[in-house]
Write a protein that holds these residues in place. Structure first.
Motif, PDB file in Angstrom:
ATOM      1  N   LYS A 245      19.621-124.121  76.386  1.00 37.12           N
ATOM      2  CA  LYS A 245      19.085-125.136  75.551  1.00 37.12           C
ATOM      3  C   LYS A 245      18.915-126.357  76.333  1.00 37.12           C
ATOM      4  O   LYS A 245      19.747-126.640  77.299  1.00 37.12           O
ATOM      5  N   ALA A 246      17.892-126.862  76.111  1.00 35.16           N
ATOM      6  CA  ALA A 246      17.580-128.281  77.140  1.00 35.16           C
ATOM      7  C   ALA A 246      18.823-129.280  76.812  1.00 35.16           C
ATOM      8  O   ALA A 246      19.366-129.973  77.839  1.00 35.16           O
ATOM      9  N   GLU A 247      19.418-129.190  75.727  1.00 37.41           N
ATOM     10  CA  GLU A 247      20.484-130.372  75.141  1.00 37.41           C
ATOM     11  C   GLU A 247      21.691-129.927  75.977  1.00 37.41           C
ATOM     12  O   GLU A 247      22.672-130.670  76.158  1.00 37.41           O
ATOM     13  N   ASP A 248      21.825-128.474  76.356  1.00 40.00           N
ATOM     14  CA  ASP A 248      23.116-128.091  77.153  1.00 40.00           C
ATOM     15  C   ASP A 248      22.935-128.235  78.874  1.00 40.00           C
ATOM     16  O   ASP A 248      23.690-127.741  79.473  1.00 40.00           O
ATOM     17  N   ALA A 249      21.692-128.856  79.149  1.00 41.14           N
ATOM     18  CA  ALA A 249      21.581-128.918  80.686  1.00 41.14           C
ATOM     19  C   ALA A 249      22.824-129.386  81.654  1.00 41.14           C
ATOM     20  O   ALA A 249      22.954-128.832  82.521  1.00 41.14           O
ATOM     21  N   ALA A 250      23.372-130.447  81.047  1.00 43.02           N
ATOM     22  CA  ALA A 250      24.481-130.992  81.674  1.00 43.02           C
ATOM     23  C   ALA A 250      25.865-130.345  81.591  1.00 43.02           C
ATOM     24  O   ALA A 250      26.818-130.273  82.348  1.00 43.02           O
ATOM     25  N   LYS A 251      25.947-129.469  80.368  1.00 42.15           N
ATOM     26  CA  LYS A 251      27.143-128.577  80.425  1.00 42.15           C
ATOM     27  C   LYS A 251      27.470-127.516  80.885  1.00 42.15           C
ATOM     28  O   LYS A 251      28.469-127.177  81.395  1.00 42.15           O
TER      29      LYS A 251
ATOM     30  N   GLU B  52      25.093-118.601  74.219  1.00 46.98           N
ATOM     31  CA  GLU B  52      24.734-119.677  74.934  1.00 46.98           C
ATOM     32  C   GLU B  52      23.842-119.459  76.410  1.00 46.98           C
ATOM     33  O   GLU B  52      23.315-120.734  76.670  1.00 46.98           O
ATOM     34  N   ALA B  53      23.496-118.490  76.784  1.00 42.21           N
ATOM     35  CA  ALA B  53      22.300-118.397  77.854  1.00 42.21           C
ATOM     36  C   ALA B  53      21.683-117.150  77.922  1.00 42.21           C
ATOM     37  O   ALA B  53      22.317-116.088  77.440  1.00 42.21           O
ATOM     38  N   LEU B  54      20.687-116.959  78.362  1.00 43.51           N
ATOM     39  CA  LEU B  54      19.958-115.832  78.483  1.00 43.51           C
ATOM     40  C   LEU B  54      19.305-115.248  80.004  1.00 43.51           C
ATOM     41  O   LEU B  54      18.597-116.281  80.398  1.00 43.51           O
ATOM     42  N   ALA B  55      19.689-114.304  80.406  1.00 39.24           N
ATOM     43  CA  ALA B  55      19.349-113.947  81.694  1.00 39.24           C
ATOM     44  C   ALA B  55      18.067-113.283  81.874  1.00 39.24           C
ATOM     45  O   ALA B  55      17.884-112.227  81.234  1.00 39.24           O
ATOM     46  N   VAL B  56      17.218-114.030  82.741  1.00 44.14           N
ATOM     47  CA  VAL B  56      15.775-113.396  82.716  1.00 44.14           C
ATOM     48  C   VAL B  56      15.130-113.601  84.051  1.00 44.14           C
ATOM     49  O   VAL B  56      15.750-114.431  84.876  1.00 44.14           O
TER      50      VAL B  56
ATOM     51  N   ASP C   4       7.403-122.592  78.302  1.00 46.87           N
ATOM     52  CA  ASP C   4       6.150-122.871  77.937  1.00 46.87           C
ATOM     53  C   ASP C   4       5.781-122.804  76.668  1.00 46.87           C
ATOM     54  O   ASP C   4       5.210-124.030  75.687  1.00 46.87           O
ATOM     55  N   ALA C   5       6.528-122.201  75.753  1.00 50.30           N
ATOM     56  CA  ALA C   5       6.224-121.639  74.458  1.00 50.30           C
ATOM     57  C   ALA C   5       7.475-122.374  73.652  1.00 50.30           C
ATOM     58  O   ALA C   5       7.383-122.500  72.367  1.00 50.30           O
ATOM     59  N   ASN C   6       8.361-122.688  74.484  1.00 50.27           N
ATOM     60  CA  ASN C   6       9.767-123.127  73.656  1.00 50.27           C
ATOM     61  C   ASN C   6      10.164-124.346  74.697  1.00 50.27           C
ATOM     62  O   ASN C   6      11.036-124.341  75.458  1.00 50.27           O
ATOM     63  N   PRO C   7       9.849-125.484  74.356  1.00 53.92           N
ATOM     64  CA  PRO C   7      10.114-126.700  75.195  1.00 53.92           C
ATOM     65  C   PRO C   7      11.385-127.183  75.285  1.00 53.92           C
ATOM     66  O   PRO C   7      12.102-128.019  75.722  1.00 53.92           O
ATOM     67  N   ASP C   8      12.256-126.599  74.204  1.00 54.85           N
ATOM     68  CA  ASP C   8      13.600-127.202  73.750  1.00 54.85           C
ATOM     69  C   ASP C   8      14.716-126.323  74.586  1.00 54.85           C
ATOM     70  O   ASP C   8      15.738-126.522  74.769  1.00 54.85           O
ATOM     71  N   LEU C   9      13.952-125.312  75.422  1.00 56.88           N
ATOM     72  CA  LEU C   9      14.735-124.678  76.512  1.00 56.88           C
ATOM     73  C   LEU C   9      14.350-124.892  77.855  1.00 56.88           C
ATOM     74  O   LEU C   9      13.355-125.428  78.129  1.00 56.88           O
ATOM     75  N   VAL C  10      15.367-124.742  78.956  1.00 54.85           N
ATOM     76  CA  VAL C  10      15.366-124.994  80.265  1.00 54.85           C
ATOM     77  C   VAL C  10      15.987-123.994  81.121  1.00 54.85           C
ATOM     78  O   VAL C  10      16.798-123.396  80.679  1.00 54.85           O
ATOM     79  N   ILE C  11      15.707-124.085  82.410  1.00 54.03           N
ATOM     80  CA  ILE C  11      16.258-123.223  83.426  1.00 54.03           C
ATOM     81  C   ILE C  11      17.618-123.777  83.588  1.00 54.03           C
ATOM     82  O   ILE C  11      17.669-125.093  84.160  1.00 54.03           O
ATOM     83  N   CYS C  12      18.654-122.943  83.675  1.00 52.87           N
ATOM     84  CA  CYS C  12      19.943-123.576  84.107  1.00 52.87           C
ATOM     85  C   CYS C  12      19.895-123.821  85.692  1.00 52.87           C
ATOM     86  O   CYS C  12      19.372-123.122  86.604  1.00 52.87           O
TER      87      CYS C  12
END
Length: 296
Positions: A153-159, A211-215, A225-233
């Motif tokens: 999640k983008a909100e967990d980028a620092a976590k 908490e995360a998804l490996a892809v 692109d379809a889910n802007p609330d997600l980011v790459i760790c």
């Protein structure tokens, strides 16, 4: 009377010899040209050519490699890099392509049990697959399909920025995938959660069930692109050279098909088709018609 009986026996014996010679002649002719019946196919390649169809299993939940164009139906709805590759191979074999959509692990099982002769679904080389299948030469979709990452999640980028941050955390990856292998090897203190379908995995991540998804990175970019609330760790998996490209799975022992597929791959590479296919798949994957199909 005795003379007539001898003549009759002689005639009967002559007739039997003629019939026997005729039968032998027919058998010889049948043996030489197969008679009027076509020979029975003895391997997967011969069966494919005899039927006029190449059946390929894949999991259409992996944009831009394979996904669904919702503006189309039937076989035409399946699109992506691997679909373009499958069509090219079918054309080289002189047959029609039939996509068999199923889950990622079911696709592998279908090839292993000979239910289908081939699966093209963004597979990486692994030792286990090499033992259980005929694996094609490598084909290369690009760096974004080589790099393996974690979606968070983008909100967990620092976590979540390093391996230690995932200790005791639930991290999802597809069953029987390279990502699951990397997850268990490189983040051993995380709790690996089997995800049957990537679309489901994204929903689980957004819902907070993992908490995360490996892809693969390319897939991650399409998902974001379809889910802007997600980011790459910030953390990224280390990928060995043998895992950097993709391979096609074929049933073990079907070496004739393997040889034909490798010839098609060599031709596609020499013709510079991989880059064209990948760019087109990425563009289509960003369209409003792009869907990742969830399958059991």
């Amino acid at each position: 009377m005795e003379m007539n009986m001898k003549k009759l026996l002689t005639m009967l014996m002559a007739l039997m010899m003629v019939l026997a010679l005729a039968a032998c002649g027919n058998d010889t002719s049948a043996a030489n040209n197969g008679g009027n019946e076509p020979s029975t196919p003895t391997n997967a390649l011969e069966k494919i050519k005899a039927s006029g169809e190449l059946h390929v299993a894949l999991s259409p939940d992996f944009s831009p490699m394979e996904f669904v164009d919702s503006s189309k139906s039937g076989q035409e709805q399946y699109v992506g890099f691997d679909i373009s590759l499958a069509k090219f191979i079918a054309e080289e074999l002189g047959v029609s392509l039939v996509i068999e959509p199923m889950s990622f692990d079911a696709s592998q099982t279908a090839v292993y049990t000979s239910a289908v002769p081939m699966s093209i679904s963004g597979y990486s080389w692994t030792e286990e697959r090499a033992q259980n299948y005929e694996l094609s030469d490598y084909y290369y979709a690009g760096d974004n399909e080589t790099d393996q990452v974690l979606l968070i999640k983008a909100e967990d980028a620092a976590k979540y920025t390093k391996v230690e941050d995932f200790a005791g955390q639930d991290v999802g990856a597809q069953n029987a995938s390279l990502q699951m292998q990397l997850l268990t090897e490189q983040i051993p203190d995380a709790n690996p959660i089997t995800i049957g379908d990537l679309a489901v995995g994204v929903m689980e991540l957004k819902a907070g069930n993992i908490e995360a998804l490996a892809v693969a990175k390319g897939n991650a970019e399409m998902i974001i692109d379809a889910n802007p609330d997600l980011v790459i760790c910030e953390f990224q998996f280390e990928v060995k050279a043998e895992y950097e490209a993709n391979v096609i799975l074929m049933t073990k022992g079907e070496t004739e098909l393997l040889e034909a597929v490798n010839a098609a791959l060599a031709k596609a590479y020499e013709s510079g088709l991989y880059g064209t296919w990948y760019d087109a798949a990425v563009e289509l994957g960003k369209s409003e018609n792009a869907k990742e199909l969830t399958l059991d």
